[in-house]
Design an enzyme around this catalytic site. Structure first.
Site, PDB file in Angstrom:
ATOM      1  N   HIS A 516      31.705  15.168  27.662  1.00  7.49           N
ATOM      2  CA  HIS A 516      31.919  16.605  27.569  1.00  7.49           C
ATOM      3  C   HIS A 516      33.234  16.814  26.832  1.00  7.49           C
ATOM      4  CE1 HIS A 516      29.605  16.424  31.617  1.00  7.49           C
ATOM      5  NE2 HIS A 516      28.808  16.226  30.591  1.00  7.49           N
ATOM      6  N   ILE A 517      33.131  16.832  25.521  1.00  9.73           N
ATOM      7  CA  ILE A 517      34.327  17.017  24.691  1.00  9.73           C
ATOM      8  C   ILE A 517      34.176  18.357  23.993  1.00  9.73           C
ATOM      9  CG2 ILE A 517      35.664  16.060  22.781  1.00  9.73           C
ATOM     10  CD1 ILE A 517      35.300  13.492  23.913  1.00  9.73           C
TER      11      ILE A 517
END
Ligand SMILES: Cc1cc2nc3c(=O)[nH]c(=O)nc-3n(C[C@H](O)[C@H](O)[C@H](O)COP(=O)(O)OP(=O)(O)OC[C@H]3O[C@@H](n4cnc5c(N)ncnc54)[C@H](O)[C@@H]3O)c2cc1C
Length: 588
Positions: A516-517
């Site tokens: 989750h960037i």
């Protein structure tokens, strides 16, 4: 370079966002749509056999090959960045379906105040409470505006869960902190593994509000509004890092491709790696002309298009705009420029590992069968006397305890870290431990950003993306607060022994955090502050739309994909109902 006939729309990347946009445009318009996907083709039936933990989960069979393209990392601007040679802390996907094929399937909505973070925080706590070095942003879209699209995304997937706030009425068993929902979840919650039930009981005994994890690994057979039918989960545990053998976990190949396959105006070209978005700056308004990609034979091809949709996930969304020289790169010294700014990850760790004197049968499970609680998330608890802002979710999930990755946890009382004493303890506790996981919010810090690496290049000779990324005070203090909370929960579960969290050190590229960037092409209400307008349209180039978590101004603790899909639906509506009628910047 070969030039192809013009297409109406070219979509870069064939993951969740790119294929959802293709499906929507394919169904609702007569436009010709071409999806360019750099990886190999995949289909829903490709996962029936050969599930192998070593091959898929450890050797990362489905992920991007870092010997072809990777990112470089440094902790601060004065360091020289080095290439990540083995992906670990996040796992970029490649091939049809992208990371959506091998995701875990957690589907929470974000809390309403996440979308107005700056306004709400300043109103409540004042500017002096924003920690030094951090930027807080509003998204330019509110929860209420996004709510109908959240419902559409949940219906697409068939998310399993229990509403906590139905049209403003708090309903027991769900998340009482969630924003008002217009509808119940499309399918009921998953079966709860024993470990998760223990956590639910413990959390209730502490006066907290546990609820079933919203899951894309659906609890029961479901037919979505597109007529796509999927089976209920068999709890085999091969979810995260795998494609689902029976198609219960929603994946682009089993949810979107069946519809796209019937659409004559949409085609998906795999092994087509986009290198540049070409644009014309000569007129009054810059205009994207199409894209240059490298095809399967290694040949450069120009695909002209009237509309370009960039949906190649956070890393390549940012990198392709930098390589194409669209927008002003962020400069951390002057604070000018928006492209590459607000890189965030997620503050994820085991707040505590709990050990028990009984077996838990953890091998039965699914990627998203578990219990969450949001009591310490967002601004759901009082921060007045705390030294940090925001928070995160605590989670206990029994996701299948695959033998290689799950082996080796031993209590803090076992001092040996190798040898026969450690082996004995690791064998004993293999099925007698469970992690209380924390997923915390990561606020945008002015020192964390992406740009092009001046030294390292990919296999085609283009500069790699460079991360400048580290943890700062807000994350460290949040972690100091959350570790003891996790221990308290472990004890309430009846743990006979525990392993406490060791604290947040420098950003560590070798430990899996989550994929989750966020950030790089942030959305917002003004071009001075953001790359995209609230419709995910590029401020400077109106025939360019950018989808996915690169648009998130900061990470709001929860897993991003449901929000990404909701935003994609909203952008598809904006394109079909407004942009196509009057091409140009979308106002209002
Ligand atoms: C192991 C794992 C577990 C996860 N679990 C969860 C979860 O439980 N919940 C959740 O919300 N999210 C989860 N995620 C994240 C989720 O997978 C992503 O949020 C989602 O897939 C993002 O969709 P996307 O379309 O933006 O990107 P992707 O799905 O990654 O698709 C992007 C596509 O673009 C292609 N591409 C990239 N560059 C180019 C180029 N130059 N030319 C052509 N094509 C290109 C890629 O090959 C890829 O197929 C997980 C991810 C992983 C890896």
């Amino acid at each position: 370079m070969k030039t192809l006939p013009r297409t109406d729309v070219v979509i870069i990347g064939g993951g969740w966002t790119g294929l959802l946009m293709a499906k929507e445009l394919g169904a609702r318009t007569h436009l010709s749509v071409v999806v360019l996907e750099r990886g190999a083709p995949r289909e829903a039936h490709g996962y029936l056999t050969d599930m192998d933990e070593l091959d898929y989960a450890i050797r990362l069979r489905m992920m991007q090959d870092p010997s072809l393209e990777t990112v470089t990392l440094r902790h601060h601007s004065k360091q020289r960045a080095l290439p990540i040679r083995q992906f670990a802390s996040f796992l970029p996907g490649t091939g049809t379906g992208g990371a959506g094929e091998h995701w875990q399937g957690w589907c929470p909505r974000f809390s309403p105040d996440s979308f107005e973070l700056r306004t709400r925080t300043l109103e409540k706590y004042g500017a002096q409470r924003v920690p030094e070095g951090y930027d807080l942003h509003d998204w330019g879209v509110t929860y209420d505006e996004l709510e109908p699209y959240y419902t559409r995304a949940e219906n697409l997937i068939g998310v399993s869960g229990k509403a906590g706030n139905l049209k403003g009425k708090i309903s027991p068993g769900g998340d009482p902190f969630e924003g008002p929902r217009s509808a119940e979840y499309p399918t009921p919650p998953m079966k709860m593994p024993h470990l998760a039930e223990m956590f639910r009981a413990a959390a209730q005994s502490l006066g907290l509000h546990p609820y079933p994890l919203p899951a894309a690994t659906i609890s029961t057979a479901y037919t979505n509004p597109d007529g796509v039918h999927r089976l209920g989960c068999a709890y085999c545990g091969f979810c995260e890092r795998f494609g689902c053998m029976i198609g219960s976990k929603a994946q682009p190949t089993n949810t979107l491709l069946p519809v796209i396959a019937r659409q004559k105006n949409v085609s998906v070209r795999s092994r087509s790696s986009v290198r540049r978005i070409l644009h014309d700056r000569s007129g009054k308004q810059p205009h994207a002309r199409g894209v240059v990609y490298v095809d399967d034979a290694g040949q450069e091809v120009f695909q002209p298009a009237d509309l370009v949709v960039l949906s190649s996930w956070t890393l390549n969304n940012t990198r392709l705009l930098l390589l194409s020289e669209i927008g002003q790169p962020y400069d951390p010294v002057t604070g000018r420029g928006t492209l590459g700014r607000s890189l965030t990850h997620q503050v994820s760790f085991n707040a505590a590992v709990a050990f028990f004197d009984k077996p838990l049968n953890r091998f039965m499970g699914a990627g998203a069968s578990g219990i969450l609680l949001s009591d310490f998330d967002a601004d759901n608890f009082d921060h007045e006397k705390l030294a940090f802002l925001r928070g995160g979710k605590f989670e206990v999930v029994a996701s299948g305890a695959r033998p290689i990755a799950s082996f080796g946890a031993v209590p803090g009382s076992v001092k040996a870290r190798w040898g026969s004493e450690w082996k004995k303890a690791a064998l004993r506790y293999y099925d007698q431990n469970g992690a209380i996981f924390f997923s915390g919010e990561h606020l945008a810090n002015r020192s964390n950003f992406m740009d092009l690496d001046p030294t390292y290049k990919d296999h085609l000779g283009d500069p790699l993306l460079r991360f400048t990324l580290n943890w700062y005070d807000n994350e460290r203090r949040m972690a100091e607060f959350s570790g003891p909370k996790g221990l308290e929960m472990a004890r309430a579960m009846g743990a006979t022994d525990t392993l406490p969290f060791g604290g947040l050190q420098n950003y560590d590229a070798t430990r899996y955090q989550s994929t989750h960037i966020q950030g790089g092409t942030m959305m917002g209400a003004s071009p001075e502050e953001s790359v995209l307008n609230p419709w995910l349209q590029h401020w400077d180039v109106p025939n360019l739309f950018v989808l996915g978590a690169s648009s998130f101004p900061q990470n709001p603790s929860g897993n991003p994909t449901l929000t990404i899909l909701a935003q994609t639906y909203r952008t598809a509506d904006a394109i079909v109902e407004r942009y196509l009628k009057k091409p140009g910047p979308l106002a209002g």
